[in-house]
Design a protein around this motif. Structure first.
Motif, PDB file in Angstrom:
ATOM      1  N   ALA A 345       0.736  -1.308   0.126  1.00 11.00           N
ATOM      2  CA  ALA A 345      -0.041  -0.002   0.024  1.00 11.00           C
ATOM      3  C   ALA A 345       1.017   1.391  -0.019  1.00 11.00           C
ATOM      4  N   GLU A 346       1.928   1.169   0.676  1.00  7.33           N
ATOM      5  CA  GLU A 346       2.893   2.433   0.857  1.00  7.33           C
ATOM      6  C   GLU A 346       3.882   2.297  -0.350  1.00  7.33           C
ATOM      7  N   ARG A 347       4.031   3.446  -1.079  1.00  7.99           N
ATOM      8  CA  ARG A 347       4.987   3.234  -2.179  1.00  7.99           C
ATOM      9  C   ARG A 347       6.390   3.653  -1.672  1.00  7.99           C
ATOM     10  N   GLY A 410       2.225   8.445  -9.239  1.00 10.17           N
ATOM     11  CA  GLY A 410       1.565   7.791 -10.492  1.00 10.17           C
ATOM     12  C   GLY A 410       2.780   7.000 -11.325  1.00 10.17           C
ATOM     13  N   ASN A 411       3.732   7.505 -11.556  1.00 10.33           N
ATOM     14  CA  ASN A 411       4.779   6.984 -12.062  1.00 10.33           C
ATOM     15  C   ASN A 411       5.724   6.028 -11.131  1.00 10.33           C
ATOM     16  N   LEU A 412       5.942   6.291  -9.925  1.00  3.66           N
ATOM     17  CA  LEU A 412       6.487   5.406  -9.054  1.00  3.66           C
ATOM     18  C   LEU A 412       5.554   3.951  -8.678  1.00  3.66           C
ATOM     19  N   GLN A 413       4.377   4.335  -8.720  1.00  2.00           N
ATOM     20  CA  GLN A 413       3.289   3.376  -8.768  1.00  2.00           C
ATOM     21  C   GLN A 413       3.441   2.241 -10.272  1.00  2.00           C
ATOM     22  N   PRO A 425       4.628 -13.322 -12.086  1.00  2.69           N
ATOM     23  CA  PRO A 425       4.151 -14.290 -11.121  1.00  2.69           C
ATOM     24  C   PRO A 425       2.789 -15.296 -11.386  1.00  2.69           C
ATOM     25  N   LYS A 426       2.890 -16.311 -10.577  1.00  2.00           N
ATOM     26  CA  LYS A 426       1.811 -17.170 -10.421  1.00  2.00           C
ATOM     27  C   LYS A 426       0.654 -16.379  -9.478  1.00  2.00           C
ATOM     28  N   LEU A 427       1.191 -15.818  -8.552  1.00  7.26           N
ATOM     29  CA  LEU A 427       0.186 -15.194  -7.638  1.00  7.26           C
ATOM     30  C   LEU A 427       0.479 -13.657  -7.446  1.00  7.26           C
ATOM     31  N   LEU A 428      -0.272 -12.683  -7.862  1.00  8.75           N
ATOM     32  CA  LEU A 428      -0.002 -11.177  -7.424  1.00  8.75           C
ATOM     33  C   LEU A 428      -0.998 -10.718  -6.586  1.00  8.75           C
ATOM     34  N   ILE A 429      -0.563 -10.015  -5.503  1.00 10.08           N
ATOM     35  CA  ILE A 429      -1.337  -9.587  -4.319  1.00 10.08           C
ATOM     36  C   ILE A 429      -1.120  -8.017  -4.534  1.00 10.08           C
ATOM     37  N   ALA A 430      -2.096  -7.104  -4.604  1.00 10.37           N
ATOM     38  CA  ALA A 430      -1.824  -5.714  -4.996  1.00 10.37           C
ATOM     39  C   ALA A 430      -2.689  -4.838  -3.900  1.00 10.37           C
ATOM     40  N   ALA A 431      -1.830  -4.043  -3.303  1.00  6.24           N
ATOM     41  CA  ALA A 431      -2.788  -3.207  -2.246  1.00  6.24           C
ATOM     42  C   ALA A 431      -3.033  -1.978  -3.066  1.00  6.24           C
TER      43      ALA A 431
END
Length: 513
Positions: A345-347, A410-413, A425-431
């Motif tokens: 969540a925190e960049r 936005g660019n860092l994200q 990845p097989k599994l991506l978890i994105a906050a």
């Protein structure tokens, strides 16, 4: 003979602000009338934040004039701005969680306004008048995010405010709380208060705002009446190229279970945090599962347990499995080697080290991809990876040696998500993958996640943005007070129903998981 009041509350004339290597504001003109709700739009790095800081006295312009109610002024600091009648509610709230509502407001108003106890009747009066009920004796940590925002606004209104600046005010609210906020803002405007509304949610801008000024590259690129424009027209003013901004992604059914969370409970030692209770969850290959929820309802705890930053005892290792293998006791690097990628969540500070280059930040999460050989970093391969992320995800930066802290949000994200997606990845978890980013960056991020899904990846997205979740998720649910609602196919539910889940109004949790 009396003079008529000025037609404008605030006028900006040719406001210019330069930073080393960056022209943040380039001769910007802006005018806001009494009682007007005025939107300020623009992509990340367009100059919105700098302009707001100038109006509020945090930053001084290099040139240009500010005219307040017909008089030229120089706003030297926020205290002077507040004395003039300018208030601002920042995207990140500035409240002391261990103090009461009245104590927080007393700190902002100063000793001349009275003690917290003396302020309580005024707080109740103002909150009732504008439909923002809040108990002045409650401790801030016991309030919901929506209630905390009310405290910030009430604090401004108790200072005889004439211009209220709101920075992304709806990003952490349920749909019901957004409706309540809009009623309050329209009431304020009807009494003559001017409102400057900054948001990336174009539908809300169209529903609320009278006029809009759009910034692009530090300059005014256009002005319009939002309710006479479509979202696409507004987006074109913001980013120029509208490709992908109105994408509608087909909903799919997942295949084999990649991630399984089985009856997961966890007691949060943080007195202000939320514990988890009996969570059950599956994320399958080739699908995106979206989890909605207002911040502070257990998302941080769930993310920490899934990423490996918090681990369970060996005897409970099967509470979380990846491809059937127990991982709840494994460290983050071990989970990455099993095919998990993670967007926190925190960049800055969590997703990227601020003072390190983009190249070195690419290495931090991709070390297991052959970038280290017998303990030695293969610098050319690391640089090649960083440059490929920059190219594929349209990251605006001078080069891969640029420090992470110098990029816009936005660019860092885009860089962080690109770094994770490039690992296939097989599994991506994105906050909160598009929190606070402009529509162009959000479209890039969404396309990347859909492509990963269509290649067979399993994706779990935790977000407070319901529009985003409904756009990209195949199944959806919500967290409230550490409990997970049923998971439904996105096509079989509504924003109103998920909004109720976010407020804890669900029976038989996870019956449809």
């Amino acid at each position: 003979m009396s003079s008529s009041p000025p037609a404008s509350r605030l006028e900006l004339h040719a406001i210019t602000k330069r930073y080393p290597g960056c022209l943040a504001n380039d001769a910007i003109d802006l005018s806001i009338a009494p009682g007007e709700i005025h939107a300020l739009l623009g992509e990340n790095g367009a100059g919105k934040s700098t302009l707001m800081k100038i109006i509020y006295g945090v930053t001084q312009p290099d040139s240009g004039r500010i005219v307040w109610q017909g008089q030229a002024v120089q706003i030297k600091d926020p205290a002077q701005a507040r004395d003039l009648g300018i208030g601002m509610v920042f995207q990140h709230f500035s409240l002391f969680e261990t103090l009461s509502v009245a104590e927080n407001i007393a700190l902002a108003l100063g000793t001349a306004a009275g003690t917290p106890r003396q302020l309580e009747p005024r707080i109740r009066e103002v909150s009732a008048r504008y439909g923002m009920q809040v108990d002045p004796q409650r401790l801030v940590h016991s309030l919901s995010i929506g209630e905390r925002q009310r405290v910030e606004i009430i604090r401004c209104l108790m200072q005889d405010i004439r211009l209220l600046i709101l920075d992304e005010p709806t990003s952490v609210l349920t749909p019901q709380e957004v409706d309540e906020l809009f009623v309050t803002l329209k009431h304020l405007a009807s009494e003559g208060c001017s409102i400057l509304f900054i948001s990336h949610k174009l539908g809300e801008v169209r529903a609320l705002c009278d006029t809009a000024t759009v910034l692009r590259g530090g300059r005014v690129s256009g002005q319009c009446i939002p309710n006479q424009c479509s979202d696409l027209q507004l987006a074109r003013l913001m980013v120029g190229d509208a490709e992908g901004l109105e994408a509608s992604y087909p909903k799919v059914q997942g295949g084999l279970t990649r991630l399984r969370v089985d009856d997961l409970s966890w007691n949060n030692s943080d007195p202000f945090g939320s514990s988890l209770s009996n969570l059950r969850l599956e994320v399958r290959s080739g699908e995106i599962v979206g989890i909605a929820g207002v911040a502070g309802n257990g998302q941080d705890a769930l993310l920490a347990l899934l990423s490996g930053e918090e681990r369970l005892a060996y005897g409970e290792r099967e509470r979380i499995t990846i491809d059937g293998g127990p991982v709840a006791n494994l460290h983050p690097d071990a989970r990455r080697r099993l095919g998990m990628a993670f967007v926190p969540a925190e960049r800055l500070g969590h997703g990227a080290v601020p003072d390190m280059s983009l190249s070195d930040n690419a290495l931090l999460a991709s070390f297991h991809l052959g970038l280290i050989d017998y303990g030695l970093i293969r610098r050319k391969k690391v640089l090649k990876l960083a440059n490929e992320i920059i190219r594929r995800f349209g990251v605006k930066t001078p080069d891969a040696q640029t420090p992470a802290r110098s990029l816009s949000g936005g660019n860092l994200q885009k860089f962080i998500l690109g770094r994770e997606v490039m690992q296939e990845p097989k599994l991506l978890i994105a906050a909160h993958p598009t929190w606070g980013v402009d529509v162009g960056a959000a479209a890039t991020i969404h396309r990347a996640m859909i492509a990963l899904r269509d290649a067979g990846g399993a994706i779990l997205v935790i977000s407070e943005d319901l529009d985003e979740l409904f756009q990209i998720s195949d199944r959806i649910g919500a967290l409230c007070s550490g409990q997970l609602s049923p998971l439904k196919a996105t096509a079989d539910t509504t924003v109103a129903e998920v909004g109720r889940w976010m407020a804890g109004q669900f029976d038989n949790p996870q019956a449809a998981a």
